[in-house]
Scaffold this active site. Structure first.
Site, PDB file in Angstrom:
ATOM      1  N   HIS A   1       0.829  -1.214   0.000  1.00  0.00           N
ATOM      2  CA  HIS A   1       0.000   0.000   0.000  1.00  0.00           C
ATOM      3  C   HIS A   1       0.859   1.258   0.000  1.00  0.00           C
ATOM      4  O   HIS A   1       2.044   1.239   0.342  1.00  0.00           O
ATOM      5  CB  HIS A   1      -0.939  -0.002   1.211  1.00  0.00           C
TER       6      HIS A   1
ATOM      7  N   GLU B   1      -1.964  -7.294   7.896  1.00  0.00           N
ATOM      8  CA  GLU B   1      -0.569  -7.153   8.322  1.00  0.00           C
ATOM      9  C   GLU B   1      -0.276  -8.021   9.547  1.00  0.00           C
ATOM     10  O   GLU B   1      -1.189  -8.456  10.262  1.00  0.00           O
ATOM     11  CB  GLU B   1      -0.254  -5.669   8.614  1.00  0.00           C
TER      12      GLU B   1
END
Length: 196
Positions: A11, A82
């Site tokens: 990202h 994550e």
């Protein structure tokens, strides 16, 4: 399917990413810089026909995916979230090392969070899912720094802890593929602001 490649995309920049703070489940938005990094992906990915688009459920990955303007919607894959930093969420490695000298996520993991062995199991499920998609073509995954580095170590058969060997910048594209039947890295940490 040894012709399939996995395009892995970290990202765009967030406030904590730029500060070096461990950002697991904290659902931060992209900064304007991160939005620009995500928009820079669109010309590179334009015209690439993917069999599937997979994204972490966190907004920074989903927003990066949206700004990349792919031709198909993303499937949210919870395993792409994550690394769970537990008690280390929101703090930096330097701060952790004040009480745990020489700490690394790859060796010690996170109290109250995940260790590399648990992350590796998750990465193995991600790879199995991606390779098992029946449509022809490559797969693109939008996720986060540590999980994608761990995924790369797992892909290569080195284990998640080998992710320590792979620097991964925000808004970058990497490609995991095959040379004959051997899993390899085809491209690594390519930034779209320059020449891809």
């Amino acid at each position: 399917m040894t012709s399939r490649q996995l395009w892995i995309i970290r990202h765009g920049a967030t406030e904590w990413a730029l500060q070096g703070r461990h950002t697991g489940s904290t659902n931060l938005p992209l900064l304007p810089q991160g939005e620009e990094e995500a928009k820079a992906l669109a010309p590179v990915l334009k015209g690439v026909r993917f069999a599937a688009v997979l994204s972490s459920p966190l907004q920074r990955a989903m927003r990066t995916c949206a700004l990349a303007e792919l031709e198909m919607p993303a499937e949210i894959l919870p395993e792409l979230i994550e690394w769970n930093y537990g008690n280390y969420e929101g703090i930096t490695t330097a701060e952790i090392r004040q009480t745990v000298p020489e700490w690394t996520i790859w060796d010690q993991g996170c109290p109250g969070g995940e260790h590399a062995t648990a992350v590796q199991e998750r990465c193995e499920r991600i790879i199995e899912h991606a390779l098992g998609i029946s449509n022809n073509g490559d797969i693109v995954l939008f996720a986060h720094g540590h999980i994608l580095r761990a995924l790369t170590g797992t892909w290569l058969g080195l284990g998640a802890a080998a992710g320590r060997l792979f620097r991964l910048d925000t808004g970058s594209i990497c490609i995991l593929g095959f040379e004959r039947e051997q899993r390899v890295i085809t491209r690594w940490n390519a930034l779209c602001s320059g020449k891809f």
